[in-house]
Write a protein that holds these residues in place. Structure first.
Motif, mmCIF file in Angstrom:
data_model
loop_
_atom_site.group_PDB
_atom_site.id
_atom_site.type_symbol
_atom_site.label_atom_id
_atom_site.label_comp_id
_atom_site.label_asym_id
_atom_site.label_seq_id
_atom_site.Cartn_x
_atom_site.Cartn_y
_atom_site.Cartn_z
ATOM 1 N N THR A 1 40.240 26.256 49.713
ATOM 2 C CA THR A 1 39.426 27.472 49.824
ATOM 3 C C THR A 1 40.046 28.603 49.013
ATOM 4 O O THR A 1 39.351 29.308 48.270
ATOM 5 C CB THR A 1 39.302 27.888 51.295
ATOM 6 O OG1 THR A 1 38.815 26.768 52.050
ATOM 7 C CG2 THR A 1 38.363 29.069 51.457
ATOM 8 N N ARG A 2 41.350 28.775 49.157
ATOM 9 C CA ARG A 2 42.056 29.833 48.423
ATOM 10 C C ARG A 2 41.947 29.640 46.915
ATOM 11 O O ARG A 2 41.596 30.562 46.167
ATOM 12 C CB ARG A 2 43.522 29.832 48.837
ATOM 13 C CG ARG A 2 44.417 30.676 47.944
ATOM 14 C CD ARG A 2 45.902 30.474 48.234
ATOM 15 N NE ARG A 2 46.701 30.950 47.125
ATOM 16 C CZ ARG A 2 47.042 30.197 46.085
ATOM 17 N NH1 ARG A 2 46.651 28.924 46.021
ATOM 18 N NH2 ARG A 2 47.755 30.698 45.100
ATOM 19 N N ASP B 1 42.877 38.042 44.429
ATOM 20 C CA ASP B 1 41.824 38.217 45.428
ATOM 21 C C ASP B 1 42.079 39.502 46.209
ATOM 22 O O ASP B 1 42.980 40.283 45.888
ATOM 23 C CB ASP B 1 41.708 36.995 46.339
ATOM 24 C CG ASP B 1 42.948 36.774 47.206
ATOM 25 O OD1 ASP B 1 43.794 37.690 47.292
ATOM 26 O OD2 ASP B 1 43.060 35.692 47.803
ATOM 27 N N SER B 2 41.278 39.728 47.243
ATOM 28 C CA SER B 2 41.362 40.987 47.991
ATOM 29 C C SER B 2 42.698 41.155 48.700
ATOM 30 O O SER B 2 43.086 42.265 49.034
ATOM 31 C CB SER B 2 40.217 41.064 49.013
ATOM 32 O OG SER B 2 40.268 39.946 49.890
ATOM 33 N N ARG C 1 39.819 27.732 45.134
ATOM 34 C CA ARG C 1 38.440 27.817 44.624
ATOM 35 C C ARG C 1 37.978 29.265 44.557
ATOM 36 O O ARG C 1 37.253 29.641 43.624
ATOM 37 C CB ARG C 1 37.500 26.985 45.491
ATOM 38 C CG ARG C 1 36.104 26.854 44.873
ATOM 39 C CD ARG C 1 35.265 25.809 45.549
ATOM 40 N NE ARG C 1 33.976 25.674 44.868
ATOM 41 C CZ ARG C 1 33.525 24.565 44.292
ATOM 42 N NH1 ARG C 1 34.270 23.480 44.293
ATOM 43 N NH2 ARG C 1 32.342 24.519 43.713
ATOM 44 N N ARG C 2 38.395 30.069 45.518
ATOM 45 C CA ARG C 2 38.011 31.483 45.511
ATOM 46 C C ARG C 2 38.560 32.184 44.268
ATOM 47 O O ARG C 2 37.854 32.957 43.614
ATOM 48 C CB ARG C 2 38.527 32.160 46.781
ATOM 49 C CG ARG C 2 38.093 33.617 46.929
ATOM 50 C CD ARG C 2 38.490 34.170 48.278
ATOM 51 N NE ARG C 2 39.935 34.182 48.445
ATOM 52 C CZ ARG C 2 40.597 33.485 49.371
ATOM 53 N NH1 ARG C 2 39.939 32.688 50.202
ATOM 54 N NH2 ARG C 2 41.911 33.562 49.474
ATOM 55 N N SER D 1 36.734 30.766 41.113
ATOM 56 C CA SER D 1 35.358 31.254 41.075
ATOM 57 C C SER D 1 35.311 32.727 40.658
ATOM 58 O O SER D 1 34.391 33.150 39.953
ATOM 59 C CB SER D 1 34.696 31.079 42.444
ATOM 60 O OG SER D 1 34.601 29.719 42.787
ATOM 61 N N ALA D 2 36.308 33.503 41.083
ATOM 62 C CA ALA D 2 36.347 34.911 40.703
ATOM 63 C C ALA D 2 36.500 35.063 39.197
ATOM 64 O O ALA D 2 35.893 35.947 38.578
ATOM 65 C CB ALA D 2 37.500 35.617 41.420
#
Length: 402
Positions: A91-92, A221-222, A94-95, A98-99
């Motif tokens: 999940t981490r 990421d955020s 791919r996020r 994808s970003a």
């Protein structure tokens, strides 16, 4: 194990040449069967293959090849690959990927991809002149996706000829019945590829560009998380290996299918609006990836059998895509087939992240072949590669007329 034994040998030359009759015979016996030779379960139906891809109890569990000192770099590029991970690591990663992809890279390249496809077809037509044979596989199908991935990542033009030989050597490790020489070549290719990408990534840190590699280097990421060096290198290798291998083989398998089904070729030429639908049908009709393994993390029932924890089960994508329970007249090529839930791009959390790019490339290449020629003819029988898992051609000799 109560399942009947699989009545086919996936290494048999006849099965490699045309696995679909054997798939149909096996599917009629049982949806999931044990293969003693390969030491894994095989799912032959669409429902069971889809379940294998989607069931979270069936994971991509990477285990390093042994001896580890022999396969150090090959193991590195798989241990850190999104394809070999499960949540939460998957999940981490791919996020983050994808970003980087979300910055419009695919749409940015669309006009360039079409121009390149047009140029490659024009070159083929000029060399063929309606009389001479040209190899569409090596002179177009292999050229376009490698150039696109290289442009996407920002690989300098002078270095691009290095990429496909590295990829070819690495993906041969996914086949059955490998020789020591094949394995050694895969490790050498992995080591050279990793070293090259580490250097290129370092250069992007010094001098950022507008390419995907720059965005993968800088993406956060955020929570401030970012790709590690090994994850970055592995992601770039996966994009090339998975991205271009699938596109090359859909191009080759798909064009051969059209040349063998002249009515469908004529139908598509007469109605170019069918092109997006036709691309999906070509992926279904002769799948570029035939087998995708998962490992049971606990006992899991699939298709009436229990796959014990720790054992592998594989979705046979080509068999699933010819399942008559889902596809009417599954052995018929129909470029207008609209109800087409093929699983050539996978399913579930591991659905191919590069699918939009692959579709852009395939629509560009087939569109150029149709719009910039008046006739396409198979010059002599195509030559197929002798591997089962990654299904493709070695040569596709065609005569093209402007």
């Amino acid at each position: 194990m109560t399942s009947p034994a699989v009545p086919l040998d996936l290494t048999d030359a006849a099965v490699v040449a045309d696995p679909y009759p054997a798939f149909a015979a096996a599917r009629a016996t049982a949806p999931v069967q044990w293969d003693e030779r390969l030491g894994l379960w095989l799912a032959f139906t669409h429902a069971e293959s889809n379940a294998v891809l989607r069931d979270r109890r069936l994971g991509r569990i990477w285990r390093d090849r042994t001896p580890e000192e022999r396969f150090g770099q090959f193991n590195l590029i798989h241990r850190n690959a999104i394809l070999e991970m499960e949540p939460p690591e998957h999940t981490r990663l791919r996020r983050l990927i994808s970003a980087a992809f979300a910055r419009g890279h695919v749409e940015r390249l669309r006009p360039w991809v079409q121009e390149l496809a047009d140029s490659l077809v024009d070159g083929l037509v000029e060399r063929s002149g309606g009389t001479a044979e040209v190899d569409v596989l090596s002179e177009m199908a292999e050229e376009l996706p490698v150039a696109v991935i290289a442009e996407l990542l920002g690989v300098p033009a002078a270095d691009r000829p290095l990429l496909r030989p590295w990829s070819n050597a690495i993906v041969k490790m996914y086949e059955y019945g490998r020789t020591d020489a094949v394995e050694d070549a895969a490790e050498r290719a992995a080591a050279e590829f990793v070293a090259y990408l580490r250097e290129l990534a370092a250069e992007r840190r010094r001098a950022p560009g507008e390419d995907l590699l720059t965005h993968l280097v800088t993406v956060r990421d955020s929570d401030g998380d970012r790709l590690t060096e090994d994850e970055l290198v592995t992601t770039c290798i996966l994009l090339l290996n998975a991205g271009h291998e699938a596109t090359v083989n859909v191009s080759g398998n798909g064009l051969l299918a059209l040349l063998q089904h002249r009515d469908q070729l004529a139908r598509l030429r007469a109605d170019p609006a069918l092109l997006p639908t036709a691309i999906e049908e070509l992926m279904r009709f002769d799948s570029p990836l035939q087998l995708f393994e998962r490992t049971a993390t606990e006992d899991v029932e699939v298709g009436g059998v229990t796959v014990p924890a720790g054992e592998k089960v594989a979705a046979l994508l080509g068999a699933a895509n010819r399942d008559p329970a889902v596809f009417p007249d599954p052995d018929t090529l129909d470029v207008g087939r609209t109800d087409n839930p093929h699983i050539s791009f996978g399913a579930g959390v591991h659905f191919c992240i590069g699918a939009p790019l692959a579709r852009v490339e395939l629509q560009a290449s087939f569109g150029a072949l149709l719009s910039r020629t008046s006739d396409l003819q198979l010059a002599r029988p195509a030559r197929r590669r002798p591997e089962f898992v990654i299904r493709g051609l070695a040569e596709l000799p065609v005569v093209l007329t402007r």
